[in-house]
Write a protein that holds these residues in place. Sequence first.
Motif, PDB file in Angstrom:
ATOM      1  N   GLU A   1      -0.795  27.091 -42.091  1.00  0.00           N
ATOM      2  CA  GLU A   1      -0.094  28.299 -42.518  1.00  0.00           C
ATOM      3  C   GLU A   1       1.097  27.881 -43.372  1.00  0.00           C
ATOM      4  O   GLU A   1       1.538  26.736 -43.315  1.00  0.00           O
ATOM      5  N   PRO A   2       1.654  28.799 -44.172  1.00  0.00           N
ATOM      6  CA  PRO A   2       2.801  28.447 -45.029  1.00  0.00           C
ATOM      7  C   PRO A   2       4.037  27.997 -44.254  1.00  0.00           C
ATOM      8  O   PRO A   2       4.899  27.319 -44.804  1.00  0.00           O
ATOM      9  N   PHE A   3       4.130  28.325 -42.972  1.00  0.00           N
ATOM     10  CA  PHE A   3       5.305  27.974 -42.179  1.00  0.00           C
ATOM     11  C   PHE A   3       5.082  26.750 -41.289  1.00  0.00           C
ATOM     12  O   PHE A   3       6.027  26.221 -40.717  1.00  0.00           O
ATOM     13  N   TYR A   4       3.819  26.292 -41.176  1.00  0.00           N
ATOM     14  CA  TYR A   4       3.532  25.161 -40.284  1.00  0.00           C
ATOM     15  C   TYR A   4       2.104  24.673 -40.520  1.00  0.00           C
ATOM     16  O   TYR A   4       1.182  25.479 -40.643  1.00  0.00           O
ATOM     17  N   VAL A   5       1.950  23.364 -40.567  1.00  0.00           N
ATOM     18  CA  VAL A   5       0.631  22.739 -40.633  1.00  0.00           C
ATOM     19  C   VAL A   5       0.523  21.817 -39.436  1.00  0.00           C
ATOM     20  O   VAL A   5       1.410  20.987 -39.196  1.00  0.00           O
ATOM     21  N   GLY A   6      -0.541  21.968 -38.651  1.00  0.00           N
ATOM     22  CA  GLY A   6      -0.715  21.168 -37.449  1.00  0.00           C
ATOM     23  C   GLY A   6      -1.959  20.307 -37.494  1.00  0.00           C
ATOM     24  O   GLY A   6      -3.030  20.771 -37.883  1.00  0.00           O
ATOM     25  N   PHE A   7      -1.802  19.050 -37.109  1.00  0.00           N
ATOM     26  CA  PHE A   7      -2.907  18.098 -37.009  1.00  0.00           C
ATOM     27  C   PHE A   7      -3.063  17.698 -35.545  1.00  0.00           C
ATOM     28  O   PHE A   7      -2.076  17.500 -34.845  1.00  0.00           O
ATOM     29  N   ASN A   8      -4.286  17.557 -35.099  1.00  0.00           N
ATOM     30  CA  ASN A   8      -4.564  17.040 -33.761  1.00  0.00           C
ATOM     31  C   ASN A   8      -4.850  15.554 -33.905  1.00  0.00           C
ATOM     32  O   ASN A   8      -5.877  15.161 -34.449  1.00  0.00           O
ATOM     33  N   ILE A   9      -3.944  14.727 -33.410  1.00  0.00           N
ATOM     34  CA  ILE A   9      -4.101  13.272 -33.486  1.00  0.00           C
ATOM     35  C   ILE A   9      -4.426  12.775 -32.082  1.00  0.00           C
ATOM     36  O   ILE A   9      -3.527  12.527 -31.274  1.00  0.00           O
TER      37      ILE A   9
ATOM     38  N   THR B   1       4.288  17.207 -29.281  1.00  0.00           N
ATOM     39  CA  THR B   1       4.342  17.416 -30.727  1.00  0.00           C
ATOM     40  C   THR B   1       5.428  16.560 -31.351  1.00  0.00           C
ATOM     41  O   THR B   1       6.534  16.484 -30.827  1.00  0.00           O
ATOM     42  N   THR B   2       5.112  15.974 -32.480  1.00  0.00           N
ATOM     43  CA  THR B   2       6.105  15.388 -33.367  1.00  0.00           C
ATOM     44  C   THR B   2       6.009  16.168 -34.663  1.00  0.00           C
ATOM     45  O   THR B   2       4.921  16.287 -35.230  1.00  0.00           O
ATOM     46  N   ALA B   3       7.121  16.723 -35.115  1.00  0.00           N
ATOM     47  CA  ALA B   3       7.130  17.519 -36.335  1.00  0.00           C
ATOM     48  C   ALA B   3       7.994  16.841 -37.390  1.00  0.00           C
ATOM     49  O   ALA B   3       9.074  16.335 -37.083  1.00  0.00           O
ATOM     50  N   TYR B   4       7.493  16.860 -38.617  1.00  0.00           N
ATOM     51  CA  TYR B   4       8.216  16.309 -39.756  1.00  0.00           C
ATOM     52  C   TYR B   4       8.546  17.445 -40.712  1.00  0.00           C
ATOM     53  O   TYR B   4       7.704  18.302 -40.984  1.00  0.00           O
ATOM     54  N   ILE B   5       9.753  17.432 -41.238  1.00  0.00           N
ATOM     55  CA  ILE B   5      10.193  18.438 -42.202  1.00  0.00           C
ATOM     56  C   ILE B   5       9.994  17.867 -43.596  1.00  0.00           C
ATOM     57  O   ILE B   5      10.431  16.753 -43.885  1.00  0.00           O
ATOM     58  N   VAL B   6       9.318  18.649 -44.450  1.00  0.00           N
ATOM     59  CA  VAL B   6       8.940  18.166 -45.780  1.00  0.00           C
ATOM     60  C   VAL B   6       9.324  19.187 -46.851  1.00  0.00           C
ATOM     61  O   VAL B   6       9.367  20.379 -46.595  1.00  0.00           O
TER      62      VAL B   6
ATOM     63  N   LEU C   1       3.854  19.656 -39.555  1.00  0.00           N
ATOM     64  CA  LEU C   1       4.620  19.637 -40.791  1.00  0.00           C
ATOM     65  C   LEU C   1       5.277  20.997 -40.955  1.00  0.00           C
ATOM     66  O   LEU C   1       4.625  22.030 -40.800  1.00  0.00           O
ATOM     67  N   MET C   2       6.573  20.993 -41.259  1.00  0.00           N
ATOM     68  CA  MET C   2       7.315  22.231 -41.440  1.00  0.00           C
ATOM     69  C   MET C   2       8.027  22.181 -42.788  1.00  0.00           C
ATOM     70  O   MET C   2       8.578  21.139 -43.157  1.00  0.00           O
ATOM     71  N   PRO C   3       8.006  23.287 -43.535  1.00  0.00           N
ATOM     72  CA  PRO C   3       8.682  23.288 -44.835  1.00  0.00           C
ATOM     73  C   PRO C   3      10.192  23.183 -44.680  1.00  0.00           C
ATOM     74  O   PRO C   3      10.778  23.715 -43.735  1.00  0.00           O
TER      75      PRO C   3
END
Length: 122
Positions: A34-42, A7-12, A49-51
């Motif tokens: 979800e409001p706490f995390y959005v996940g994409f399968n690349i 996983t690579t996560a970006y804070i936005v 993506l994390m808030p």
Amino acid sequence: MMLGLRTTAYIVKDLVRAKAWYAEAFRTEPYFDEPFYVGFNIQGYELGLMPEGDKANLKGENVLSYWGVENIEKEYNRLLKLGATEYEKPTNVGGELMVCSVKDPWKNIIGLINNPYFKLPE
């Protein structure tokens, strides 16, 4: 035993806007939203993506994740047209190996790599 990158996560700051931007940038819709995390399968790897939350997080420039691409110039220019900003122009780093990076609208670094020498295990 290490199993490799998962996983690579970006804070936005704006999760809704970031979700739309990344869906267009990576040409796929999230599989988890979800409001706490959005996940994409690349292609079998997680882009998360994390808030940002109430306290702004510092965006470090000391760690880079590179996403594989076939045509680095084309993808680099496409991300710039979507609103990313230049961080590192496409650069040959030896043989046929090319890297570059951009910053998303939230100042996260997205690295791109064309590495014909690296093959995933089958």
